[in-house]
Design an enzyme around this catalytic site. Sequence first.
Site, PDB file in Angstrom:
ATOM      1  N   HIS A  28       0.131   5.059   6.773  1.00  0.00           N
ATOM      2  CA  HIS A  28       0.586   5.250   5.401  1.00  0.00           C
ATOM      3  C   HIS A  28       1.227   6.633   5.235  1.00  0.00           C
ATOM      4  CE1 HIS A  28      -2.378   1.970   4.998  1.00  0.00           C
ATOM      5  NE2 HIS A  28      -1.540   1.548   4.066  1.00  0.00           N
TER       6      HIS A  28
ATOM      7  N   ASP B  95       4.832  -7.902   6.379  1.00  0.00           N
ATOM      8  CA  ASP B  95       5.440  -9.123   6.927  1.00  0.00           C
ATOM      9  C   ASP B  95       5.839  -8.903   8.378  1.00  0.00           C
ATOM     10  OD1 ASP B  95       6.341 -10.966   4.281  1.00  0.00           O
ATOM     11  OD2 ASP B  95       6.098  -8.837   3.904  1.00  0.00           O
TER      12      ASP B  95
ATOM     13  N   SER C 164       0.813  -1.223   0.000  1.00  0.00           N
ATOM     14  CA  SER C 164       0.000   0.000   0.000  1.00  0.00           C
ATOM     15  C   SER C 164       0.843   1.269   0.000  1.00  0.00           C
ATOM     16  CB  SER C 164      -0.949  -0.001   1.203  1.00  0.00           C
ATOM     17  OG  SER C 164      -0.226  -0.184   2.408  1.00  0.00           O
TER      18      SER C 164
END
Length: 1405
Positions: free
Chosen positions: A614, A473, A359
């Site tokens: 983000h 991850d 993203s």
Amino acid sequence: MGLRLNALPMRLLLVLLLGQVHSLRPSDLKIVAAIGNLETLPDSGMVDLKKQIWTENGLQQACMVVTVLSDVIRYFNPSLLRPLCPSGKTGLPRDDTENLWIQAKELVRSMKENVQLDFQNDWKVINVFFSNVSQCHLCSSANQESLVKDSMDKLTKTLDYLHQEIPKVFVNLVDLSEATGTSQWHQGTRLSSSDEPCSCLAETSKLSRVVMQWSYQETWEKFLASSKYNEYRSFTAVFQPLFSDTALSSIVEKPLVQDPTTLALSLWNSMMEPAGQKDEPLSAKESVHIKCPTQEKPYLFTYKNSLYLPGSSKFPKKLEVREGAEIRCPDKDPSDSIPTSVHRLKPADIKVIGALGDSLTAGNGAGSTPGNVLDVLTQYRGLSWSVGGDQNLSTVTTLANILREFNPSLRGFSVGTGKESSSGAAFNQAVAGDKAEDLPIRARRLVDLMKNDTRINFQEDWKIITLFIGGNDLCDFCNDQVRYSPQNFSDNIRKALDILHAEVPRTFVNLVLVLEIVNLRELYLEKKVYCPRLILRSLCPCVLKFDDNSTELAALIEVNKKYQEKTYQLVESGRYDTKDDFTVVIQPFFEKVDMPKNSAGLPDNTFFAPDCFHFSSKAHARAASALWNNMLQPVDKKTAQHNFENKINISCPDQVWPFLSTYKNSVQGHGSMLLCRDRAPSASPPTSVHALRPADIQVVAALGDSLTAGNGIGSKPDDLPDVNTQYRGLSYSSGGDGSLRNVTTLPNILWKFNNNLTGYALGMGDANDTNAFLNQAVPGAKAEDLARQAQTLVQRMKEDSRVNFHKDWKVITVLIGGGDLCDSCTDSNLYSAAKFFGHLRDALDILHREVPRALVNLVDFMNPTVMRQVFLGNPDKCPVQQASALCNCVLSPREGSQELARLEVITQAYQNSMRELVESGRYDTQEDFSVVLQPFFRHVQVPVLEGGSPDTSFFAPDCIHPSQKFHSQLSRALWVNMLQPLGNKTESLDLAADIPLSCPTQDEPFLRTLQNSNYTYSTTPDPENWGSDFLCAGWNPSNSVPTSVHELQPADIKVVAALGDALTTAVGARPSNSSDLLLPWRGLSWSIGGDGILDTHTTLPNILKKFNPRILGFSTGTQEETAGLNAATEGARARDMPAQARDLVERMKKSPEINLEEDWKLITLLIGSNDLCHYCENPEAHSAEEYVRHLQQTLDIFYEELPRTFINVVEVMELTGLHQGQGGKCTMPLAAQSNCSCLRGSQENSPEIQKLKQLNWNFQSAVSKLSYQHRYMQREDFAVVVQPFFQNTVVPLNDRGGADLTFFSEDCFHFSERGHAEMATALWNNMLEPVGHKTTSNNFTYSRTKLKCPTPEHPYFYTLRNSQLLPDQAEETSNVLSWAIPVAAILGIVFGVGMAMVWRAIRSR
């Protein structure tokens, strides 16, 4: 009240709210009640949900929750009444809302009838359980306000009734929509119109669900905060969301059932959090930590006393400002012709751009306005840092827009908004939520898109692809450490890069390192900066949910580093530099990123999208600039730490070197690339040469002949006279000309670690010139001249102000012997090996005596046959007529002549004498000095040209001295040797090989010496005698019998004992004289045998006899009558240990020689081989849990029955090693197969063997924790210490690499007397090593002097406490255990693994 409460100081606010529900404390509560129901169903597929909603079981669940909640509140008010729960006698009403109202009426009646409750004056908590089973609120298309309004309408009747009928009420509206999933629970009163999950959920991403979940909660809180229920003085309703972390991971995953206790404790914790800050999802996997009211805020939180403001109002009221840039580069032109090499690629040559990632590359939230959290779901691909192409560089800074300044015709960049499948996405194929495992599929799609796009020339156009992955991850690492392991992470990146490498021509790949994600915690924990923490916590739980000092967080930080290290290893392997038109370059600007701060010193959330996770367009712009600058920086000079707070200026390509930097074009001429990232010196200057890091070296020096003096290094091929020129600045061991980028020498390598390095030579000249500095090599020098050079060197170092003689660490490289060999045939006495040995010793003695803080590299010289090969193999290029003058004894003899044979003999003798001198230990007597033999020069392989002649480009015009090309290889090989442990050093040099410069590692950061290599020089012991020399002197018993086991000295031991199996009875320790079964030689047993004396038999009792000759309990001979206190029996398993322990206790009690109360006892326990051998017959009976349970029972018996006792618990060795490598040389049937059923017929890598290895490890792991068990620390005269020398021990190997059967009995399974001696030595040494620093392997190299001695500073056997892993006070023990176990385990494992690796390397030679 006419006042803005959120503008008032907290103390004044409390005064104004005094007596109201908004100042209600837990201690004010009198009763807890519930309406609504919870029900656990056996299986959602077995019942009709619509017909099974209201059952007595579901009501009992609700009652259990409020019962636990009442128990918590009772800590604050012991007079709290029993909770009130719905009775369940309401039948089956038409809908849940009606039933809830009926329960409310029943509750009012029950409260009024309760004689213990002052109905009018007592404060009450009522929990209303409800849910939206359909979970439509998680769909990205959901209208949250409509959903919440509809739910509130259904609750209003009940809430109004409670307000009307019951005074003094605090209502928890408990939303269980996600607390327990959808398939196994009825989550209370259903307010949604459908029982089935919304169809949109299956296609909803985790990010979308997380954002919509936050929006749902935010909408509820805004609604209630502005409702009438927030205005009453004695009544309020507060939304308490019990959101589950598992409900967010995947809607199709089977949810984890939450027990009522977890729900209750999570509900309590929610009540302790201010409104708007209820951001902790509950987890079924983790225990709930109960929160407490604070002194400042001791009340139950309402919207009013929380000073609640909607999240959107906390953002600054300003629009997102996009950050442009300008680039003023003089050269924006492409190459004159389209380049064919990626290493000659200019920015303007790039015609296509693409990207892969998650993203952050998709651009989620990049263009969102502050406060618009829902807009984070929008993917602003046109603003993406690595591939976005919205507008132009003056308004939007992205890599694509920078490249468009060089090539306006660039293709592939993304524009606008949309997913990866949208038309504007182009070659931006990043997918929100992706992890490394998704990359191969995305790479395949990107390749297909490029191949099918008619606007680009797939074969001819140069492409740049940026890959950035790993954040997701790391965020999920703690949930599946195997799936998200560093190895899997790099493997998945490799698969994607392999696709690009195989299929995409003319490509430059930016592989951007995963960032240091732990810095996100700083933003999450800073409450002064508003962030939707529920979103942060849900998106990245593994980073945010653990405490600062937790082992989980430490593990994550380490894995983050491993991700970066594995990425470097993948690319630096050269895997993607096999084609001239493709490369992968790591761009490390994210490697060390600090959280940007604002002017107030707080985390600057303007760098983030409204979800604080983000990037904002500002961060995208800074990342684009940093990426661009990284692309232009040489590989070894790339910026790995950017200050993102300041705008990053965009660099221009170098006018002389205008290409994008690759691994190959970052070096020139004879330069090298040093890719070591850790170049730091020791924290403080080391005092030991064995702890010397490259960056600790301050001074370089060299001794030798014309090779080290640099003769002919820079000579042109045909300029024979120039060979007399000494190019000292280019000398492999001491030259400092240029830099590592264009000249490879040892000083230029070391300068990369310490740019204050001194001592190197510059330019040309002889040894007396000032620029020669500490290169004191003299052309024509022989071994007899070396001592004089050493004296001159010492004098220079002492007198030169640039050298701090006593404090600076020095590396001195010595290479001599070539000149001696050249004249060896002229005088066999003068140039004998003995004379060579003596001259070399004299020189090294001077350095050893005079020079403090020095590491001496003694370089083995080049075999003279190489010189003959080159010189005689090129008669047209080499001055063969001058052979006798140049090196007569090497170049003149005929092939096959006696003279040549003698040369080979003297060469071998010289080399043997060098090894003998170093291995004598003569130079290992001082902690700050060592001589290390570097053998890389011993076997040199010269490349052969097509015509069959040796390649003379590696030699000066005389074909004898090495050229700069050769010196560069010498430097690389020397450096690699210096970092290789003894026993594993490279002894050859292939001049044509690509020799990468090695790096110190985190586990092995030192220049290698004998000691830090854990290496023992080989000796040839007497095979008939496995005794040991006792070198300890003056060790008497304590002045008085110690009362503390932590002050127990060897001489204090009066009694020895042992229990175990055949290893302790010493079955087969000596060969049998018949075909009968092997005898138990108990008198030779490693832990309890007492045959003979230490000089001939190494056992633990024989060692202890040196301290106390009157020791009792040891075994002798082979008969049971003389077994003493050896209670071990053949075939015993862990389950037999309690019986052996009881037997041992009875023997001690009955012995008239033993004073049970006063004598100190040493008991050794080793068991487990038979448990492993038979685990497959009954895995449950032989599990690690059962194994350790039996050991604990055994230790408990000793703990209860024996005073003054020290117990050694020895970890079982790896059994599978005995199954391998015997080569059919056993004279009896292989016991590992005949007696070990779980090994019978198993192949080396079979699943059975792997299971056995895992169980073996589980046994060791379980035993390793016994030392730390609090139960054995309550007595001052009792200790259990785990001795781990078997933990990483491997089967000993012989010189040919096979199993050394001299350590084993005839059955190749039990140990021989030699093996028992090794075990006894390893056990004794373990006992004298601190816990946490114990050797965890045994290198099985015989030496009579391996036994350690107690020291005056620490004369005691080591226990956990006297190893300083525990404080002296017993009551403090429990506080330390949480950290003592991992610290000790990690230290032990690191040391043990290193020892095991060294042993394998030694024996593989």
